[in-house]
Design an enzyme around this catalytic site. Structure first.
Site, PDB file in Angstrom:
ATOM      1  N   PRO A  95       0.814  -1.221   0.000  1.00 46.72           N
ATOM      2  CA  PRO A  95       0.000   0.000   0.000  1.00 46.72           C
ATOM      3  C   PRO A  95       0.843   1.265   0.000  1.00 46.72           C
ATOM      4  O   PRO A  95       0.324   2.356  -0.259  1.00 46.72           O
ATOM      5  CB  PRO A  95      -0.820  -0.121   1.296  1.00 46.72           C
ATOM      6  CG  PRO A  95      -0.078  -1.082   2.154  1.00 46.72           C
ATOM      7  CD  PRO A  95       0.586  -2.030   1.218  1.00 46.72           C
ATOM      8  N   GLU A 122       1.531  -7.860   9.035  1.00 45.76           N
ATOM      9  CA  GLU A 122       1.758  -6.411   9.081  1.00 45.76           C
ATOM     10  C   GLU A 122       2.793  -5.950   8.062  1.00 45.76           C
ATOM     11  O   GLU A 122       3.181  -4.788   8.047  1.00 45.76           O
ATOM     12  CB  GLU A 122       2.215  -5.999  10.490  1.00 45.76           C
ATOM     13  CG  GLU A 122       1.177  -6.223  11.567  1.00 45.76           C
ATOM     14  CD  GLU A 122      -0.109  -5.460  11.286  1.00 45.76           C
ATOM     15  OE1 GLU A 122      -0.044  -4.264  10.968  1.00 45.76           O
ATOM     16  OE2 GLU A 122      -1.193  -6.088  11.394  1.00 45.76           O
ATOM     17  N   ARG A 160      -2.176  -9.041 -20.839  1.00 43.88           N
ATOM     18  CA  ARG A 160      -3.078  -8.491 -21.861  1.00 43.88           C
ATOM     19  C   ARG A 160      -2.348  -7.647 -22.891  1.00 43.88           C
ATOM     20  O   ARG A 160      -2.821  -7.480 -24.015  1.00 43.88           O
ATOM     21  CB  ARG A 160      -4.168  -7.643 -21.208  1.00 43.88           C
ATOM     22  CG  ARG A 160      -5.233  -8.427 -20.480  1.00 43.88           C
ATOM     23  CD  ARG A 160      -6.248  -7.475 -19.874  1.00 43.88           C
ATOM     24  NE  ARG A 160      -6.901  -6.662 -20.894  1.00 43.88           N
ATOM     25  CZ  ARG A 160      -7.961  -7.044 -21.604  1.00 43.88           C
ATOM     26  NH1 ARG A 160      -8.481  -8.231 -21.400  1.00 43.88           N
ATOM     27  NH2 ARG A 160      -8.495  -6.240 -22.512  1.00 43.88           N
TER      28      ARG A 160
END
Length: 258
Positions: A95, A122, A160
């Site tokens: 993140p 964590e 893709r």
């Protein structure tokens, strides 16, 4: 040479979703890419195969130990060298990373070797990031249980972009975000579904008019739904035609509201 992808994960079975199903599964069967998984538990040095411990300084949860991850990444690097890849790119799905977008997917699709590091709990010991990781990538501003799903999103997006993977070469070029625009609405049979009809212009056979309608819908949808994306498109600059189509779209929205 097939794209080489190595994944460091506590749950290697999850990646069958990429190698066995859909477009990526077909690409894997056709040897467009090779995917290998490495479980850090296999590199643990104690009888309990320990891969985590409590954080220094206190706090909730557990942190993944550096040694099993370090050894797993080195093993992945070694495997890629046997495939003649001298420089591989190590990505930690985190993140704290750069937010994934289409441009990043295109950049990564040009590489020959990737190692994807999937954290849990964590997170991982910071020393692994400084020692081994080239780049941190996030797939969004939200929390999920681990890096595996993020890694699969990244792999699918990259695959893709590989020539020959999609049934129609134009599909990738017309995907949402390619020109910082959302895709236009799509319709198929029947022409009338429970009172809702396909826009008549799509049945006209006039390809120039269809192109303009689709471009207008892409511009309008992006302006309405994704102001963040619209800012990027606006910075690129709009052509005279795009400006005219957007203004016409805005007028139709004004009529709907009033």
């Amino acid at each position: 040479m097939p794209l080489q992808i190595d994944v460091i994960t506590l749950f290697p079975e999850m990646f069958q979703a990429i190698t066995c199903y859909g477009i990526s599964g077909r690409a894997h069967r056709n040897d467009v890419f090779q995917l290998h998984t490495w479980n850090p538990r296999d590199f643990a040095t104690d009888n309990y195969r320990t891969i985590d411990d409590s954080p220094y300084g206190g706090g909730p949860g557990m942190v993944m130990l550096p040694q099993p991850l370090d050894d797993a990444i080195n093993q992945a690097r070694s495997r890629q060298r046997t495939e003649a890849i001298d420089k591989t790119h190590v990505i930690y799905l985190s993140p704290q990373g750069t937010l994934l977008d289409h441009e990043k997917i295109l950049q990564l699709s040009q590489l020959n070797g990737l190692i994807l590091l999937c954290g849990r709990y964590e997170g991982i010991d910071e020393r692994i990031i400084t020692r081994q990781v080239d780049e941190e990538i996030s797939i969004g501003n939200y929390v999920i249980s681990g890096g595996e799903l993020a890694a699969m999103v990244l792999i699918d997006g990259i695959i893709r972009q590989t020539p020959g993977v999609l049934g129609c070469a134009e599909s990738a070029k017309e995907d949402s975000f390619v020109h910082n625009l959302l895709e236009y609405p799509q319709y198929t049979r029947p022409e009338n579904y429970r009172g809702d009809s396909v826009p008549s212009i799509l049945l006209s056979g006039d390809h120039a008019k269809i192109y303009r309608w689709r471009l207008q819908q892409s511009l309008g949808r992006t302006w309405l739904k994704r102001p963040d994306l619209w800012d990027l498109k606006h910075k690129q600059g709009l052509s005279k035609e795009e400006n005219e189509l957007l203004e016409a779209f805005k007028r139709t929205q004004h009529l709907k509201i009033n």
